[in-house]
Design an enzyme around this catalytic site. Structure first.
Site, PDB file in Angstrom:
ATOM      1  N   SER A 252      25.616   8.745  58.211  1.00  0.00           N
ATOM      2  CA  SER A 252      27.045   8.991  57.957  1.00  0.00           C
ATOM      3  C   SER A 252      27.807   9.445  59.204  1.00  0.00           C
ATOM      4  O   SER A 252      28.703  10.286  59.103  1.00  0.00           O
ATOM      5  CB  SER A 252      27.219   9.997  56.817  1.00  0.00           C
TER       6      SER A 252
ATOM      7  N   HIS B 251      12.501   2.580  59.811  1.00  0.00           N
ATOM      8  CA  HIS B 251      13.736   3.034  59.158  1.00  0.00           C
ATOM      9  C   HIS B 251      13.423   3.510  57.744  1.00  0.00           C
ATOM     10  O   HIS B 251      12.552   2.955  57.071  1.00  0.00           O
ATOM     11  CB  HIS B 251      14.752   1.886  59.128  1.00  0.00           C
TER      12      HIS B 251
ATOM     13  N   GLU C 204      14.861   3.067  55.040  1.00  0.00           N
ATOM     14  CA  GLU C 204      14.985   2.039  53.993  1.00  0.00           C
ATOM     15  C   GLU C 204      13.720   1.193  53.923  1.00  0.00           C
ATOM     16  O   GLU C 204      13.339   0.719  52.850  1.00  0.00           O
ATOM     17  CB  GLU C 204      16.242   1.193  54.247  1.00  0.00           C
TER      18      GLU C 204
ATOM     19  N   LYS D  54      22.162  -3.632  59.237  1.00  0.00           N
ATOM     20  CA  LYS D  54      21.402  -3.752  57.979  1.00  0.00           C
ATOM     21  C   LYS D  54      21.550  -5.167  57.417  1.00  0.00           C
ATOM     22  O   LYS D  54      21.610  -6.118  58.197  1.00  0.00           O
ATOM     23  CB  LYS D  54      21.838  -2.658  57.002  1.00  0.00           C
TER      24      LYS D  54
ATOM     25  N   GLU E  76      16.990  10.504  61.317  1.00  0.00           N
ATOM     26  CA  GLU E  76      17.885  10.061  60.253  1.00  0.00           C
ATOM     27  C   GLU E  76      17.474  10.734  58.945  1.00  0.00           C
ATOM     28  O   GLU E  76      16.576  10.235  58.242  1.00  0.00           O
ATOM     29  CB  GLU E  76      17.814   8.537  60.088  1.00  0.00           C
TER      30      GLU E  76
ATOM     31  N   GLY F  82      24.229   6.682  54.479  1.00  0.00           N
ATOM     32  CA  GLY F  82      25.097   5.949  53.571  1.00  0.00           C
ATOM     33  C   GLY F  82      25.719   6.798  52.475  1.00  0.00           C
ATOM     34  O   GLY F  82      26.259   6.270  51.502  1.00  0.00           O
TER      35      GLY F  82
ATOM     36  N   ASN G 187      23.275  -0.490  63.566  1.00  0.00           N
ATOM     37  CA  ASN G 187      22.321  -1.124  62.658  1.00  0.00           C
ATOM     38  C   ASN G 187      23.134  -1.780  61.550  1.00  0.00           C
ATOM     39  O   ASN G 187      23.629  -1.096  60.656  1.00  0.00           O
ATOM     40  CB  ASN G 187      21.371  -0.057  62.095  1.00  0.00           C
TER      41      ASN G 187
HETATM   42  P1  13P Z   1      25.055   5.081  57.776  1.00  0.00           P
HETATM   43  O1  13P Z   1      25.710   5.268  59.131  1.00  0.00           O
HETATM   44  O2  13P Z   1      25.695   3.989  56.969  1.00  0.00           O
HETATM   45  O3  13P Z   1      24.897   6.362  57.043  1.00  0.00           O
HETATM   46  O4  13P Z   1      23.560   4.539  58.073  1.00  0.00           O
HETATM   47  C1  13P Z   1      22.781   5.191  58.995  1.00  0.00           C
HETATM   48  C2  13P Z   1      21.578   4.370  59.235  1.00  0.00           C
HETATM   49  O5  13P Z   1      20.755   4.191  58.370  1.00  0.00           O
HETATM   50  C3  13P Z   1      21.431   3.758  60.564  1.00  0.00           C
HETATM   51  O6  13P Z   1      20.164   3.224  60.738  1.00  0.00           O
END
Ligand code: 13P
Length: 251
Positions: free
Chosen positions: A213, A95, A97, A11, A167, A173, A9
Site C-alpha cells: 500500500s 512474493h 501471493e 501483477k 512486504e 493491496g 510489480n
Molecule cells: P500494493 O502496492 O498494491 O499494496 O502491492 C504491494 C505488492 O505486493 C508489491 O509486490
C-alpha cells in the site's frame, strides 16, 4: 550510501496495449532522472513489449516469477535463462501471493533463488508476516524463518545481486500500509540478520525495499526511514503519475 530502488510489480494486470502505454509514460516522466534505480515487472506475456520500450533507458526490466530448472518437461514454467534471453535484469521471488495463493514454501523459493542467481539474474526476494503473526508478536520470528529458508546456501558474494523486499501480507493491496516505524523496525531486523550471517559490510550495502500500500502521499515518510531503501509497488505502479510520485519521494 545505498541508492534507492523502486520497482513496479504489475501483477496480473494490464493488456498488451496498456502495458506498452504505461511503460512509455514511465519512460517519458523519468527522462533525465537517474537519482533512483527503477524497474518495471510486467506479466510474462508483455516482457518483450515493455523491454522494447525500456531499451536505451536506465529503467530495468523484471519478471514476477521463474522456475528453478534450466529447461525440460515443465509445462507452463519459465526458466531464468529465458528471462535473461528476453532482457530481464530482475526477477521477483517469494512474493506473498505466490507463497499463500500458489503454496510456495521456503524450500521452493530457495531453489528458485539459487537458479536465478546462478543464471545471472538479480533477485528481489519478498518476505513478510501475516496479520495473525504480527498480532501474535511473531514478526521477527517469521522474518528470520523466511530468511533462513529462502536464502539457505546463498553465499555473501551473491548478495550483490540480491534485493530484499519486506512486504507485510496485511499491508498488500489493503490500503493499510505499515507505519514508518513498523517498516523501519522490520528493515533493521532484516539488516541485522544479514550482518549476523554475512557480515556488516554486506549488510550495509543491502537494498531493502518496503512493499504494501505505498502511495505517493505516504511514500516519503516510508522511504526516508534509515533502513528503507525503496519500494516494491503494486497498485500504484499501474498509474504512471502515481508511480512517479513514489519515485520522487525516494529522491
Ligand atoms: P500494493 O502496492 O498494491 O499494496 O502491492 C504491494 C505488492 O505486493 C508489491 O509486490
Amino acid at each position: 550510501m545505498r541508492k534507492k530502488f523502486v520497482a513496479g510489480n504489475w501483477k496480473m494486470f494490464t493488456d498488451h496495449a496498456t502495458a506498452k502505454k504505461l511503460a512509455q509514460e514511465v519512460v517519458e516522466l523519468m527522462a533525465g532522472n537517474h537519482q533512483v534505480n527503477v524497474a518495471l515487472c510486467p506479466p510474462f506475456t508483455y516482457l518483450q513489449t515493455v523491454g522494447e520500450v525500456l531499451k536505451g533507458t536506465h529503467i530495468a526490466l523484471g519478471a514476477q516469477n521463474c522456475y528453478h530448472e534450466k529447461e525440460g518437461a515443465f509445462t507452463g514454467e519459465i526458466s531464468p535463462a529465458m528471462l535473461i534471453d528476453i532482457g530481464c535484469k530482475y526477477v521477483i521471488l517469494g512474493h506473498s501471493e505466490r507463497r499463500h495463493k500458489m503454496g510456495e514454501c521456503d524450500i521452493a523459493v530457495n531453489k528458485k533463488v539459487h537458479a536465478a542467481l546462478n543464471a545471472g539474474l538479480h533477485v528481489i526476494l519478498c518476505i513478510g508476516e501475516s496479520l495473525d503473526e504480527r498480532q501474535a508478536n511473531k514478526t521477527n520470528e517469521i522474518l528470520k524463518n523466511q530468511l533462513d529458508g529462502s536464502l539457505a546456501g546463498v553465499n555473501a558474494t551473491c548478495f550483490k545481486s540480491l534485493v530484499l523486499a519486506y512486504e507485510p501480507v496485511w499491508a498488500i493491496g489493503t490500503g493499510h500500509n505499515a507505519t514508518p516505524q513498523q517498516a523501519q523496525d522490520a528493515h533493521a531486523f532484516i539488516r541485522s540478520w544479514i550482518a549476523k550471517h554475512h557480515g556488516a559490510e554486506v549488510a550495509a550495502q543491502m537494498v531493502i525495499q518496503y512493499g504494501g500500500s505505498v502511495k505517493p502521499d505516504n511514500a516519503a515518510s516510508l522511504l526516508t526511514q534509515p533502513d528503507v531503501d525503496g519500494g516494491l509497488i503494486g497498485g500504484a505502479s499501474l498509474k504512471a503519475d502515481q508511480f512517479l510520485g513514489i519515485i520522487r519521494a525516494g529522491m
